[in-house]
Scaffold this motif. Structure first.
Motif, PDB file in Angstrom:
ATOM      1  N   THR B  74       0.848  -1.207   0.000  1.00  0.00           N
ATOM      2  CA  THR B  74       0.000   0.000   0.000  1.00  0.00           C
ATOM      3  C   THR B  74       0.877   1.248   0.000  1.00  0.00           C
ATOM      4  O   THR B  74       0.402   2.347   0.276  1.00  0.00           O
ATOM      5  N   PRO B  77       1.424   4.580  -4.671  1.00  0.00           N
ATOM      6  CA  PRO B  77       0.173   5.349  -4.604  1.00  0.00           C
ATOM      7  C   PRO B  77      -1.012   4.703  -5.322  1.00  0.00           C
ATOM      8  O   PRO B  77      -2.141   4.796  -4.850  1.00  0.00           O
ATOM      9  N   GLY B  80      -2.161   1.903  -3.010  1.00  0.00           N
ATOM     10  CA  GLY B  80      -2.747   2.469  -1.798  1.00  0.00           C
ATOM     11  C   GLY B  80      -4.150   2.999  -2.049  1.00  0.00           C
ATOM     12  O   GLY B  80      -5.062   2.801  -1.242  1.00  0.00           O
ATOM     13  N   LEU B  81      -4.334   3.633  -3.208  1.00  0.00           N
ATOM     14  CA  LEU B  81      -5.636   4.181  -3.568  1.00  0.00           C
ATOM     15  C   LEU B  81      -6.645   3.058  -3.835  1.00  0.00           C
ATOM     16  O   LEU B  81      -7.794   3.105  -3.391  1.00  0.00           O
ATOM     17  N   ALA B  83      -6.523  -0.066  -2.643  1.00  0.00           N
ATOM     18  CA  ALA B  83      -6.846  -0.736  -1.372  1.00  0.00           C
ATOM     19  C   ALA B  83      -7.871   0.073  -0.591  1.00  0.00           C
ATOM     20  O   ALA B  83      -8.815  -0.479  -0.013  1.00  0.00           O
ATOM     21  N   PHE B  84      -7.709   1.395  -0.601  1.00  0.00           N
ATOM     22  CA  PHE B  84      -8.637   2.272   0.119  1.00  0.00           C
ATOM     23  C   PHE B  84     -10.049   2.145  -0.444  1.00  0.00           C
ATOM     24  O   PHE B  84     -11.018   1.944   0.302  1.00  0.00           O
ATOM     25  N   ASN B  87     -11.604  -1.217   0.222  1.00  0.00           N
ATOM     26  CA  ASN B  87     -12.008  -1.237   1.619  1.00  0.00           C
ATOM     27  C   ASN B  87     -13.349  -0.525   1.809  1.00  0.00           C
ATOM     28  O   ASN B  87     -14.269  -1.072   2.447  1.00  0.00           O
ATOM     29  N   LEU B  88     -13.497   0.648   1.232  1.00  0.00           N
ATOM     30  CA  LEU B  88     -14.757   1.396   1.360  1.00  0.00           C
ATOM     31  C   LEU B  88     -15.923   0.623   0.751  1.00  0.00           C
ATOM     32  O   LEU B  88     -17.007   0.560   1.329  1.00  0.00           O
ATOM     33  N   LEU B  91     -16.796  -2.255   3.172  1.00  0.00           N
ATOM     34  CA  LEU B  91     -17.396  -1.787   4.427  1.00  0.00           C
ATOM     35  C   LEU B  91     -18.838  -1.330   4.199  1.00  0.00           C
ATOM     36  O   LEU B  91     -19.711  -1.572   5.022  1.00  0.00           O
ATOM     37  N   MET B  97     -12.445  -6.636   5.563  1.00  0.00           N
ATOM     38  CA  MET B  97     -11.399  -6.909   4.586  1.00  0.00           C
ATOM     39  C   MET B  97     -10.088  -7.288   5.257  1.00  0.00           C
ATOM     40  O   MET B  97      -9.573  -6.553   6.090  1.00  0.00           O
TER      41      MET B  97
END
Lengths: 334, 334
Positions: B74, B77, B80-81, B83-84, B87-88, B91, B97
């Motif tokens: 992550t 960039p 990392g983006l 994965a974010f 995740n959202l 959720l 996750m």
């Protein structure tokens, strides 16, 4: 009604004391509350014979080998790097990591803490800005960058030393008058110490300084105005600027160029965090580097170390200075 | 010895056919293998009456509401983006996750896939460069950027269209002779299509082009040599360059400056991914933007959509061009 034979919970204590659950949480975790509240909570704990240790014992018997990481997002490079190293530190120990990015929904944080308390995870590592977290005593929790009470270990870089180092560097590099730009937080968090460290460094070097501090959520335009107010005959009154994050340093760099100033020839600039282009390439600016791999290891160590009866309330890990193009180049090996 | 009454596994098929487990995995997932291997595996499947659907059914009955994300790290960039946003998206649907960063240990990937097969997670979303993954038929799996077989959905941006768009943009911006710099992968992955799309765009616009392609793991210095070879009297033969990633575009930008060239006045530069400073600030360079939130949503939709009997093998989501300072500024609203 409370069931017979079941141990009293923090909720029971809150009801008995006639206070909010958050107040009980603060008292058992050693955070400051008003004296009268504290007395009422302590009395209720005594009366109900509330056992603060019950959870930790239950957890030991029923391991899930899963740890939850609460972090605002993985889009910000510092958070992304931290999540990566915490993940590696956990995997190395055969633990799995649940990721909960909390940017969208801080209520979810509380849900995860409840999950930990129900033994569905063995512990939590959290970097959270939620001021209303309720954490039961002895829930295995390690906090990053913000103290959540004397009984919950907090891991951070040495922010005070980092602020001081920035001032000393600017002085070593020949600056005569410097500025500190900062976005402040109302929470009592560790990064706030960068300011005190910087002031200390300036004073010890007799370096003249000014500060411009805005609050979280306020517009960066105030920094632009501050810079403009300090322009005289096409020159800036400062020859060095320390910014509280690399993100702010990057913003400031662009503003300085727009004002017709050269970086580092006219103004030297130091940020904080150690952000690299694309995570692994060169530094985005000259910066105070947070020791992220070491911070990640320390979080995991403190979380999983069961035999440690007294955990340190605050661990500060050493920072370093790195040249990243926005200061004068080092002349000698440093 | 095989236990009585237990259903035959992929391992049994491999043993019966006298082939590696990976070969069986490829056959059941529709990946190409040699004809004789394919025949042997199919014969063994028939003989043992191997049921490829057993797992998917088991999973439906025994939900964990947990999905694993396999991703190199992550820290980068783009990762990392991604994965974010994954995740959202999870959720939002009340799924948890597990994050597994695989940079350090590709064997761990296989462990996670086994875990999914044992119903400990409901499914896997994977962005993996591991060429030897073994995935049981009907393991709920969605792949990003790389096809793992016709029965495993793959989600990517429209890489071909992105390459084409880059060529067309450079042409629209007045370029007469352009270059494509690429780090190639031996894996048959989706980002490889950027090259074909770029060539197609150049041809359709009659735009002269050259390509410099190095292999994964080789030194970027080869790009520096390539640029130097095309310098003549202090000028570069190209007035436009398309780089396969923003990371390479950033590297190339620094090399061009070092050669005394101005960007975008002398050479215009377009990258790929849509990387922003600090995740949310301005674009690092002019770029073809991957629709990361939409890709994340699509991955989660395809993974959790149980009623869909035939899942699309490849979903390509539209890209856009964004100005980021390394091309001439758009004169009109675009």
């Amino acid at each position: 009604m409370k069931k017979e034979n079941s141990a009293p919970t923090m909720k029971d204590v809150a009801r008995e004391a006639g206070v909010a659950l958050g107040t009980v949480s603060k008292v058992v975790n050693g955070l400051p509350v008003g004296d009268s509240y504290k007395a009422r909570v302590e009395e209720a704990i005594k009366k109900l014979n509330y056992q603060v240790n019950s959870y930790a014992q239950g957890l030991k018997a029923n391991k899930t080998y899963t740890v939850a990481l609460l972090i605002p997002n993985t889009r910000d490079p510092f958070f992304g790097l931290l999540a990566f190293h915490i993940n590696l530190a956990l995997l190395k120990r055969k633990y799995r990591m649940l990721l909960l990015c909390t940017d969208s929904d801080s209520a979810q944080e509380q849900e995860y803490i409840t999950m930990a308390q129900q033994n569905k995870v063995d512990g939590i590592i959290g970097l959270t800005y939620n001021p209303n977290l309720i954490i039961e005593e002895n829930t295995p929790f390690v906090s990053i960058d913000r103290s959540l009470g004397s009984k919950i270990p907090c891991v951070a870089c040495d922010n005070f030393a980092g602020g001081q180092l920035a001032a000393e560097k600017l002085s070593d590099l020949g600056c005569k008058k410097v500025a500190f730009l900062r976005v402040g937080s109302s929470l009592n968090n560790e990064p706030n110490k960068r300011k005190a460290g910087f002031e200390n460094g300036c004073l010890s070097r007799s370096l003249e300084y000014e500060m411009k501090i805005i609050n979280d959520g306020e517009s960066f335009e105030q920094f632009v105005d501050f810079l403009k107010e300090h322009m005289k005959d096409g020159r800036l009154e400062f020859d060095g600027i320390f910014c509280v994050t690399d993100g702010l340093a990057h913003f400031t760099y662009n503003q300085l160029l727009a004002l017709g100033l050269r970086v580092p020839e006219d103004v030297q600039l130091i940020g904080f965090d150690g952000t690299r282009y694309f995570g692994t390439s060169e530094y985005i600016c000259s910066t105070i580097v947070q020791p992220v791999p070491e911070m990640a290891e320390m979080c995991v160590e403190l979380l999983l170390q069961e035999s440690m009866t007294t955990k340190p309330p605050l661990v500060c890990l050493p920072v370093t200075y790195a040249y990243g193009g926005t200061t004068l180049e080092p002349k000698f090996e440093e």
